[in-house]
Design a protein around this motif. Structure first.
Motif, PDB file in Angstrom:
ATOM      1  N   CYS A 474       0.583   7.137   7.368  1.00 22.52           N
ATOM      2  CA  CYS A 474       0.334   6.614   6.093  1.00 22.52           C
ATOM      3  C   CYS A 474      -0.187   7.632   5.333  1.00 22.52           C
ATOM      4  O   CYS A 474      -0.285   8.729   5.425  1.00 22.52           O
ATOM      5  N   SER A 501      -2.224   3.490   2.658  1.00 25.97           N
ATOM      6  CA  SER A 501      -1.007   2.901   2.514  1.00 25.97           C
ATOM      7  C   SER A 501       0.073   3.444   3.324  1.00 25.97           C
ATOM      8  O   SER A 501       0.153   4.620   3.566  1.00 25.97           O
ATOM      9  N   GLY A 506      -1.063  -1.829   2.007  1.00 29.23           N
ATOM     10  CA  GLY A 506      -2.209  -1.025   1.759  1.00 29.23           C
ATOM     11  C   GLY A 506      -3.414  -1.654   2.420  1.00 29.23           C
ATOM     12  O   GLY A 506      -3.425  -3.056   2.426  1.00 29.23           O
ATOM     13  N   SER A 554       0.511  -1.463  -1.643  1.00 27.51           N
ATOM     14  CA  SER A 554       0.553   0.126  -1.599  1.00 27.51           C
ATOM     15  C   SER A 554       0.753   0.316  -3.298  1.00 27.51           C
ATOM     16  O   SER A 554       1.412  -0.284  -4.099  1.00 27.51           O
ATOM     17  N   GLN A 558       7.749   2.743  -1.806  1.00 26.69           N
ATOM     18  CA  GLN A 558       8.112   3.160  -0.395  1.00 26.69           C
ATOM     19  C   GLN A 558       9.360   4.071  -0.166  1.00 26.69           C
ATOM     20  O   GLN A 558       9.474   4.569   0.836  1.00 26.69           O
TER      21      GLN A 558
END
Length: 559
Positions: A474, A501, A506, A554, A558
């Protein structure tokens, strides 16, 4: 579930292809006909599981392996290996652990029985089959029967190690009693069954193994109902399957952190429960269980898993393969307090939390597939962590309590018989008790998360720590820093709000605090959790603090 059946058939064929690739064919090897696992061990239990899948494909007219001559030859080799591996008296070994093992004999026989019953029904004409398939079944039937009969004899006078072993042994004995008219099998089963079922009112079996042994117990109860005609054996299965619907987390995995067995903390999906939900939904006319069966197969597809290896069961019960049911769902919004099991399970769509009694990891907070585990480290006399001894509803949430009592040995009233400390009867020394360190933790659900109110009282000036273990990999940051949360890493967070996150999910924690850097604890303390990055909030006793956990998106793409 025709589409499910086709998927299960396809996956079974894929398994058989792999079995043919790895089967030991050296005629000079004592393991000829067996199948090596990753550790290179070839054991009879593995061969039995492989052989039953091979049998299903061999006799299934829709399979590309239907009556395939080479598969028939390989299947004969596998069954010959199993027969050679069976001990005199009928036992099987788990070769890396248990020898002349009743439980492992039961598990082996449990796997053989559906295939054997299918063969019997084909040979007797109870299930339709082409003449050539009927002839093939007639050739296989005595090979299965010889193994099972001897195993049943062994189970009539075997022992066991764990709670679930009892039900595996008893259920196999009962079905063998019915199939072979062996009253001694029934007598041996009844000797076990008189101990009473260990599934509590919550639906939890003694080992609390949601990832594995709950299912094993359910299978045994279903077999007992089929063998005896007593449908009361379905009751614990229904309780457990209803409970299991509240053990599925937002990423489709099963919550396993309260297990007492090997599955504790493992990432396990509920695919092995598929057949139980399908069978019980159909048998007990419960559409919500059929909804779950459909949902589980969708989970299998979402996570690119192979379907549960149950082709032979669907061939034996074609009504299940032919069943069509439109609904597909498992609960995504629930709140359950299972008092008998000492666990709170709550899910709110994309996030969930779990509170555990009698566990140093007393709180789990999950957002999507991203998990935070909360512990409190406290080195006080022989204690090393806050381990709640009481969990109860209070003030709209849940209260956890532990009183850590300190103690010291006192001298013997009379001179002991030896001066060797290790030979002294120290367990019977009188003790001087005190002081006490007291923890009261209140967990309340709020919008998008939890508030954790921690009150520590009793002894002052002791260095304590709140341990926040996030899945490794993370990103961790607050107002002052940003770092990668690597496996085994850690950081003490002095102030502000911490945000961790991973992917699109998150979790925020705050307000943070740090009064010292003592994070390791005294010898015997629990180390950092494997596969996690740990953030620490530290303080001296006594204190009164509230920590807020929130599910947040988050901040980062990604990709």
């Amino acid at each position: 579930m025709r589409k499910h059946y086709e998927r299960i058939l396809h996956d079974s064929e894929s398994r058989v292809q792999r079995y043919l690739d790895i089967q030991i064919l050296d005629e000079n090897s004592p393991f000829c006909g067996g199948f090596p696992k990753a550790d290179s061990l070839a054991e009879p239990k593995t061969a039995i599981y492989r052989a039953t899948t091979m049998t299903a494909c061999y006799l299934n007219p829709e399979s590309r392996y239907y009556l395939d001559a080479e598969l028939g030859r390989r299947l004969a080799l596998a069954l010959a290996f199993v027969r050679r591996s069976q001990r005199p008296g009928g036992y099987f070994d788990l070769i890396n652990c248990n020898f002349f093992s009743g439980p492992d004999t039961a598990f082996c026989t449990k796997r053989l029985l559906p295939a054997y019953v299918y063969l019997c029904k084909v040979v007797d004409g109870a299930l339709p089959a082409a003449p050539e398939a009927k002839a093939a079944a007639a050739e296989l039937k005595p090979k299965y029967e010889a193994i099972i009969r001897d195993a049943a004899d062994a189970l009539c006078h075997c022992g066991f190690h764990t709670p679930n072993h009892r039900w595996a042994i008893a259920s196999v004995l009962m079905l063998c009693a019915k199939l072979f008219d062996k009253p001694e099998c029934r007598t041996a089963a009844e000797a076990i069954l008189k101990e009473g079922n260990d599934c509590n009112e919550d639906g939890e079996y003694a080992e609390r193994s949601a990832g594995n042994y709950n299912r094993i117990n359910n299978d045994a109860m279903i077999m007992l109902a089929v063998a005896t005609g007593d449908e009361s054996y379905y009751a614990p299965v229904l309780r457990n399957l209803e409970m299991m619907l509240t053990y599925i987390d937002p990423d489709d995995s099963i919550f396993t952190n309260n297990s007492t067995r090997w599955d504790m903390g493992k990432k396990i999906y509920p695919r092995e429960y598929y057949l139980e939900y399908l069978y019980m939904g159909y048998t007990c006319r419960k559409p919500e269980l059929l909804d779950a069966a459909n949902a589980i197969m969708q989970m299998v597809e979402r996570h690119a898993l192979r379907s549960f290896d149950c082709l032979i069961n669907l061939m034996l019960l074609p009504e299940l393969a032919a069943l069509e049911h439109e609904g597909s769902a498992t609960p995504t919004n629930y709140h359950k307090y299972y008092e008998g099991s000492g666990i709170v399970r709550c899910r709110r769509g994309s996030w969930s939390y779990t509170i555990l009694n009698n566990s140093p990891s007393f709180l789990f907070f999950q957002h999507g597939d991203f998990t935070l585990t909360v512990r409190i480290g406290a080195s006080f006399c022989e204690h090393r962590n806050f381990v709640p001894a009481a969990l109860a509803p209070r003030d709209g949430g849940y209260a956890l309590h532990q009183t850590m009592t300190g103690w010291y040995y006192l001298p013997f009233a009379e001179k002991p018989a030896t001066s060797d400390w290790w030979q002294m009867d120290n367990a019977h020394r009188e003790k001087l008790y005190g002081p006490d360190m007291v923890f009261d933790v209140q967990v309340n659900e709020v919008e998008n998360g939890l508030d954790i109110h921690i009150v520590n009282s009793g002894i002052d000036r002791a260095p304590l720590r709140v341990e926040l273990a996030f899945n490794a990999g993370c990103r961790v940051e607050n107002e002052h820093f940003m770092l990668e949360g690597n496996d085994g890493g850690g950081v003490v967070v002095k102030d502000g709000t911490l945000v961790a996150s991973k992917g699109v999910n998150g979790i925020s924690v705050g307000p943070c605090f740090a009064e010292h850097n003592y994070t390791a604890g005294k010898e015997g303390s629990m180390g950092r959790m494997d596969g996690c990055f740990t953030a620490y909030l530290t303080a001296y006793s006594t204190f009164d603090r509230t920590i807020s956990l929130r599910a947040v998106p988050s901040k980062y793409d990604q990709a």
